[in-house]
Every structure is written in structure tokens, then in C-alpha cells.
Design an enzyme around this catalytic site. Structure first.
Site, short mmCIF file in Angstrom:
data_model
loop_
_atom_site.label_atom_id
_atom_site.label_comp_id
_atom_site.label_asym_id
_atom_site.label_seq_id
_atom_site.Cartn_x
_atom_site.Cartn_y
_atom_site.Cartn_z
N SER A 130 52.89 -6.70 48.79
CA SER A 130 52.76 -7.68 49.87
C SER A 130 54.00 -7.68 50.74
O SER A 130 55.12 -7.41 50.26
CB SER A 130 52.59 -9.07 49.23
OG SER A 130 52.80 -10.08 50.19
N TYR A 154 55.31 -15.79 42.48
CA TYR A 154 54.28 -14.85 42.93
C TYR A 154 54.94 -13.61 43.54
O TYR A 154 54.64 -12.46 43.15
CB TYR A 154 53.35 -15.50 43.96
CG TYR A 154 52.54 -14.49 44.75
CD1 TYR A 154 51.48 -13.79 44.16
CD2 TYR A 154 52.85 -14.18 46.09
CE1 TYR A 154 50.76 -12.84 44.87
CE2 TYR A 154 52.14 -13.24 46.80
CZ TYR A 154 51.09 -12.57 46.19
OH TYR A 154 50.38 -11.61 46.89
N LYS A 158 55.26 -9.32 42.48
CA LYS A 158 55.03 -8.13 43.33
C LYS A 158 56.24 -7.21 43.27
O LYS A 158 56.11 -6.00 43.10
CB LYS A 158 54.77 -8.55 44.77
CG LYS A 158 53.45 -9.28 44.99
CD LYS A 158 52.27 -8.37 44.69
CE LYS A 158 50.96 -9.10 44.65
NZ LYS A 158 49.89 -8.41 43.95
P1 NAD Z 1 41.51 -12.40 45.16
O1 NAD Z 1 41.98 -13.53 44.33
O2 NAD Z 1 40.34 -12.63 46.05
O3 NAD Z 1 41.22 -11.12 44.25
C1 NAD Z 1 41.92 -10.87 43.05
C2 NAD Z 1 40.87 -10.60 41.97
O4 NAD Z 1 41.53 -10.31 40.74
C3 NAD Z 1 39.96 -11.80 41.72
O5 NAD Z 1 38.63 -11.37 41.79
C4 NAD Z 1 40.35 -12.28 40.32
O6 NAD Z 1 39.24 -12.84 39.65
C5 NAD Z 1 40.84 -10.98 39.70
N1 NAD Z 1 41.80 -11.15 38.60
C6 NAD Z 1 42.95 -11.88 38.58
N2 NAD Z 1 43.57 -11.76 37.40
C7 NAD Z 1 42.81 -10.92 36.64
C8 NAD Z 1 42.94 -10.39 35.33
N3 NAD Z 1 43.97 -10.72 34.54
N4 NAD Z 1 41.98 -9.55 34.86
C9 NAD Z 1 40.93 -9.22 35.65
N5 NAD Z 1 40.75 -9.68 36.90
C10 NAD Z 1 41.69 -10.53 37.40
O7 NAD Z 1 42.77 -11.90 46.03
P2 NAD Z 1 42.83 -10.88 47.24
O8 NAD Z 1 43.19 -11.64 48.47
O9 NAD Z 1 41.64 -10.01 47.27
O10 NAD Z 1 44.13 -10.06 46.82
C11 NAD Z 1 44.03 -8.84 46.09
C12 NAD Z 1 45.45 -8.38 45.76
O11 NAD Z 1 46.19 -8.22 46.96
C13 NAD Z 1 46.25 -9.37 44.91
O12 NAD Z 1 47.05 -8.64 44.01
C14 NAD Z 1 47.12 -10.08 45.92
O13 NAD Z 1 48.31 -10.56 45.35
C15 NAD Z 1 47.40 -8.96 46.91
N6 NAD Z 1 47.74 -9.47 48.26
C16 NAD Z 1 46.89 -10.33 48.89
C17 NAD Z 1 47.20 -10.82 50.15
C18 NAD Z 1 46.31 -11.80 50.85
O14 NAD Z 1 46.75 -12.45 51.79
N7 NAD Z 1 45.04 -11.94 50.49
C19 NAD Z 1 48.40 -10.41 50.76
C20 NAD Z 1 49.24 -9.52 50.09
C21 NAD Z 1 48.89 -9.04 48.83
C1 UD1 Z 2 51.76 -16.62 52.61
C2 UD1 Z 2 52.72 -16.64 51.43
C3 UD1 Z 2 53.04 -15.19 51.03
C4 UD1 Z 2 51.77 -14.42 50.73
C5 UD1 Z 2 50.83 -14.48 51.95
C6 UD1 Z 2 49.51 -13.82 51.70
C7 UD1 Z 2 54.01 -18.73 51.49
C8 UD1 Z 2 55.37 -19.33 51.73
N1 UD1 Z 2 53.91 -17.40 51.76
O1 UD1 Z 2 52.39 -15.94 53.67
O2 UD1 Z 2 53.87 -15.18 49.89
O3 UD1 Z 2 52.07 -13.06 50.45
O4 UD1 Z 2 50.60 -15.89 52.28
O5 UD1 Z 2 48.79 -14.48 50.69
O6 UD1 Z 2 53.09 -19.39 51.06
N2 UD1 Z 2 50.18 -22.03 58.46
C9 UD1 Z 2 49.97 -23.27 59.04
N3 UD1 Z 2 49.08 -24.13 58.44
C10 UD1 Z 2 48.40 -23.80 57.29
C11 UD1 Z 2 48.63 -22.53 56.71
C12 UD1 Z 2 49.54 -21.68 57.31
O7 UD1 Z 2 50.57 -23.61 60.07
O8 UD1 Z 2 47.62 -24.62 56.79
C13 UD1 Z 2 51.11 -21.11 59.13
C14 UD1 Z 2 52.29 -20.68 58.26
O9 UD1 Z 2 53.36 -21.57 58.41
C15 UD1 Z 2 52.57 -19.26 58.81
C16 UD1 Z 2 51.20 -18.76 59.26
O10 UD1 Z 2 50.39 -19.93 59.42
O11 UD1 Z 2 53.40 -19.34 59.95
C17 UD1 Z 2 50.53 -17.84 58.23
O12 UD1 Z 2 50.53 -18.50 56.97
P1 UD1 Z 2 49.82 -17.87 55.67
O13 UD1 Z 2 48.43 -17.47 56.02
O14 UD1 Z 2 50.00 -18.81 54.55
O15 UD1 Z 2 50.63 -16.51 55.41
P2 UD1 Z 2 52.19 -16.25 55.19
O16 UD1 Z 2 52.99 -17.44 55.55
O17 UD1 Z 2 52.52 -14.98 55.90
#
Ligand code: NAD
Ligand code: UD1
Length: 349
Positions: A130, A154, A158
Site C-alpha cells: 500500500s 495496519y 504491510k
Molecule cells: P477486502 O477486505 O475486501 O479483501 C480482503 C479479503 O481477505 C477479504 O475477502 C477477507 O475475508 C480475506 N481475509 C482476511 N484475512 C484472511 C485470512 N486470514 N484468511 C483468509 N482470508 C482472509 O480488502 P481489499 O480492499 O480487497 O484489499 C485487498 C488487499 O489489498 C489487502 O491486503 C489490503 O490491505 C490491500 N490494500 C487495500 C487498499 C484499499 O484501499 N482497498 C489499499 C492498499 C492496499
Molecule cells: C487510508 C488509510 C491508509 C490506507 C488507505 C487505503 C488512514 C489514516 N489511512 O488512506 O492507511 O492504506 O486508506 O485503505 O486511515 N476523507 C474524508 N472523509 C472521510 C474519509 C476520508 O474527508 O469520511 C478524506 C481523507 O482525509 C483523505 C481522503 O479523503 O484526504 C482519502 O481518504 P481514504 O479513502 O481514507 O484514504 P487515505 O487517507 O489515502
């Protein structure tokens, strides 16, 4: 040539389900392992529906990654060409309240996976990292060489998993590992059949906006209006989840490069968008007014974060195709068709 078989951990989740669909459409076979902790079996059924003739190339196991015996059985019965590892917990606030729960799930899950992979001679991995590992970057765009930090448990999982992967490669050059640093994934598949369905109050911007638009929440709280940005709100690099999914196919192809060791790539668009710009784009796409409440900055938030996309473009031959209009259009299409995600009004808050 025989179809490649990919194990997708967390494949029922938001990014996983979109990636599995792109894999099937791209001629791969996919096997999902997911404990459904933050997802639904309905998502897998919908992916099958969208995959049409390729649906039979998908199978799914309800399993926790930490169940070594269960995972061993899956590896014993199927030879995987590579693993895409999405499974993990991702709510920042929850990770601060329950750090051990996060370390146990994310770290132990990954270590068990890597051990079982090694035992079965499968040493090709794509891991979901991430942009959170860049912390509050001193400058933008963020390149892959920027210093790394973690502001919460969290983020620390990563960072630790990235380090584990680097150490593993150092110990055994037989491994091929790609760490993908996602910026801010948003949007949904254009069909509107699959999308993001967070449990509880959404932490992230767009799931919250979507729930305001369908009437589940009264207003969006804007966290911070005094940042040094064009309109005072935070700037991020939003990326369409289908573009992100395609980035994983590009990474799988790159794993075939004999020169690859353990490499890291940003997946973003390279463009920064403020919170207010994103809300406006969503209002235009949906025709819905989003009531706003201005509030203080959210602790731990950076001011401006967006990606340098040069490395992914040159080495993965991948670039995001969609802009914020398509992201908001597809987010709204999913939300309006599924106001309660994969559940019903009764099952949700
Ligand atoms: P998500 O929660 O929708 O998907 C994660 C999946 O993993 C879920 O289906 C959950 O049930 C499963 N899971 C969790 N722990 C498990 C375990 N121990 N065994 C088996 N299954 C398990 O999340 P997402 O948004 O699809 O994210 C996927 C990956 O990308 C995650 O590792 C997350 O940290 C990373 N990521 C997400 C974002 C974001 O904004 N969505 C940003 C950066 C990185
Ligand atoms: C957040 C997480 C980051 C994670 C990423 C993806 C925090 C501090 N950071 O990042 O660790 O990897 O999500 O899951 O939680 N915002 C609002 N109102 C809201 C929600 C968000 O104003 O209700 C703003 C935030 O301040 C930011 C932007 O929207 O400026 C995006 O927020 P968000 O979607 O949570 O992503 P990140 O802050 O990039």
C-alpha cells in the site's frame, strides 16, 4: 499452452473479486482461498456470472490462511503457477485498537502461506502492499525509492511483509516476488454486479460517499480543510479497481522475466485529486447532492499523496486507463444497483 493456475488469497474481497474476473477473462484458472471475514460468497457467485464461459475455471475454498493443514491440502491437490496474496485485514482504526489481532492475521497468515508455497515448490508471489508505506511523503510524486514508514499497526504489517519478502528472496533467489503498492482503489466493475461492500462505518472516502448517496448516512465529514492544496482538502491518487486488477495480470506476466527477483511497483494514475474534487465528480456522475460537514484533520492523514507511475509503465508495461469520471460513474452504478452491497437493508446498520 496449458492455462496457468493462480491461487488468489482474499479473492472474494473488493480488489480480489475484480482481479479474479480479469484473470478468468484473460484465460487463467483461479482458485480462491478466503475466510469471508470481510467478504461474501455472493461476490464469488457474481464473478462466475460475469465470467460466462470461463466460470468453470474458478474454484473457491472457505479457509483461513492460518489453517496450515487446510492450505497444505489445497497445494497438494493443485499445482499453482503463482499466488496473488490479497488476504488481510485493512481497517486502520481497528488496527490501532486491536494490534495483536492485525499482526496475528496479516503476519501469521502470510508466513504460513509462504512456508506452504516453499514446501510445494511454488515460489512466485504478487503481494498487495500500500502507498501507506510512504507515510507523509516529503515530496510528490512518490517513487518506489522513497523512504518507508508506518503510522499504525495496519501499515506496519504491510511494511513487515515487504521486509519478509525481501529477506526471503535474499535467502533463496529461486523466489520471484512482486510487491504492488496500491494508491487509492475506488469504483467498481462497469456491470455494477461487483464492488466494495465494507462492514460497519466506512473508513475510506468513496464507500462513505456512496452510502450518503443512497441515504444510509446523512452527510460526509470532510477531514481537514486547511491543507496546503488548491481547495484546502487532502489530495490522493484514486485508481479504478479494474485498472488495478489489470495491474496484477501485468505483474504475473513480469514474474516470467528470468531477471526478476523481489521488485516493487506503484499502482496509481500519477494524478492527484482533492476530496472536494472527488465529491463534485461523484455528484456529477450520480445526480445526487452529497451534504458535507467540515471537520478537523484526521490523525495520521498525509496532505498530498500521488504516485510516480514511470516504473510500472516501463517495466510492467501497464498504465491506468480510467479517470475520476469513470471511477465515480461505476461506483454509482454499483451503489444504486446494490445500496446495501451484497446484503439487504435488514442485514446492515
Ligand atoms: P477486502 O477486505 O475486501 O479483501 C480482503 C479479503 O481477505 C477479504 O475477502 C477477507 O475475508 C480475506 N481475509 C482476511 N484475512 C484472511 C485470512 N486470514 N484468511 C483468509 N482470508 C482472509 O480488502 P481489499 O480492499 O480487497 O484489499 C485487498 C488487499 O489489498 C489487502 O491486503 C489490503 O490491505 C490491500 N490494500 C487495500 C487498499 C484499499 O484501499 N482497498 C489499499 C492498499 C492496499
Ligand atoms: C487510508 C488509510 C491508509 C490506507 C488507505 C487505503 C488512514 C489514516 N489511512 O488512506 O492507511 O492504506 O486508506 O485503505 O486511515 N476523507 C474524508 N472523509 C472521510 C474519509 C476520508 O474527508 O469520511 C478524506 C481523507 O482525509 C483523505 C481522503 O479523503 O484526504 C482519502 O481518504 P481514504 O479513502 O481514507 O484514504 P487515505 O487517507 O489515502
Amino acid at each position: 499452452m496449458a492455462a496457468k493456475t493462480i491461487l488468489v488469497t482474499g479473492g472474494a474481497g473488493y480488489i480480489g473479486s475484480h482481479t479474479v474476473l480479469q484473470l478468468l477473462n484473460g484465460g487463467f484458472k483461479a482458485v480462491i482461498v478466503d475466510n469471508y471475514d470481510n467478504s461474501s460468497e455472493i461476490a464469488v457467485e457474481r464473478v462466475k456470472g460475469l465470467a460466462g464461459q470461463f466460470a468453470s475455471n474458478l474454484s473457491c475454498h472457505k479457509l483461513d490462511l492460518r489453517d496450515r493443514e487446510g492450505l497444505e491440502k489445497i497445494f497438494a491437490s493443485t499445482k499453482f503457477d503463482a499466488v496473488i496474496h490479497f488476504a488481510g485485514l485493512k481497517a486502520v482504526g481497528e488496527s490501532v485498537e486491536k494490534p495483536l489481532y492485525y499482526f496475528n492475521n496479516n503476519l501469521i497468515g502470510t508466513i504460513v502461506l509462504l512456508e506452504v508455497m516453499a514446501a510445494h515448490g511454488c515460489k512466485k508471489l504478487v503481494f498487495s502492499s500500500s502507498a501507506t508505506v510512504y507515510g507523509w511523503p516529503k515530496q510528490v510524486p512518490c517513487t518506489e525509492e522513497f523512504p518507508l514508514s508506518a503510522a499504525n499497526p495496519y501499515g506496519r504489517t504491510k511494511l513487515m511483509i515487504e521486509e519478509i519478502c525481501r529477506d526471503l528472496y535474499q535467502s533463496d533467489h529461486g523466489w520471484k516476488i512482486i510487491l504492488l503498492r496500491y494508491f487509492n482503489p475506488v469504483g467498481a466493475h462497469p456491470s455494477g454486479n461487483i464492488g466494495e461492500d465494507p462492514r460497519g462505518i466506512p473508513n475510506n472516502l468513496m464507500p462513505f460517499v456512496q452510502q450518503v448517496a443512497v441515504g444510509r448516512r446523512p452527510a460526509l465529514t470532510i477531514f481537514g480543510t486547511d491543507y496546503k492544496t488548491s481547495d484546502g482538502t487532502g489530495v490522493r491518487d484514486y485508481i479504478h479497481v479494474v485498472d488495478l486488477a489489470d495491474g496484477h495480470i501485468a505483474a504475473l506476466n513480469k514474474l516470467e522475466d528470468p531477471k526478476i527477483g523481489c521488485e516493487v511497483y506503484n499502482l496509481g494514475t500519477g494524478k492527484g485529486t482533492s476530496v472536494l474534487e472527488m465529491v463534485k465528480a461523484f455528484e456529477n456522475a450520480s445526480g445526487k447532492k452529497i451534504p458535507l460537514k467540515m471537520a478537523d484533520r484526521r490523525p495520521g492523514d498525509a496532505e498530498i499523496v500521488y504516485a510516480s507511475t514511470d516504473k510500472a509503465s516501463k517495466e510492467l508495461n501497464w498504465k491506468a486507463k480510467y479517470g475520476i469520471h469513470e471511477m465515480c460513474r461505476d461506483q454509482w452504478n454499483w451503489a444504486s444497483k446494490n445500496p446495501y452491497g451484497y446484503g439487504s437493508a435488514d442485514s446492515k446498520n
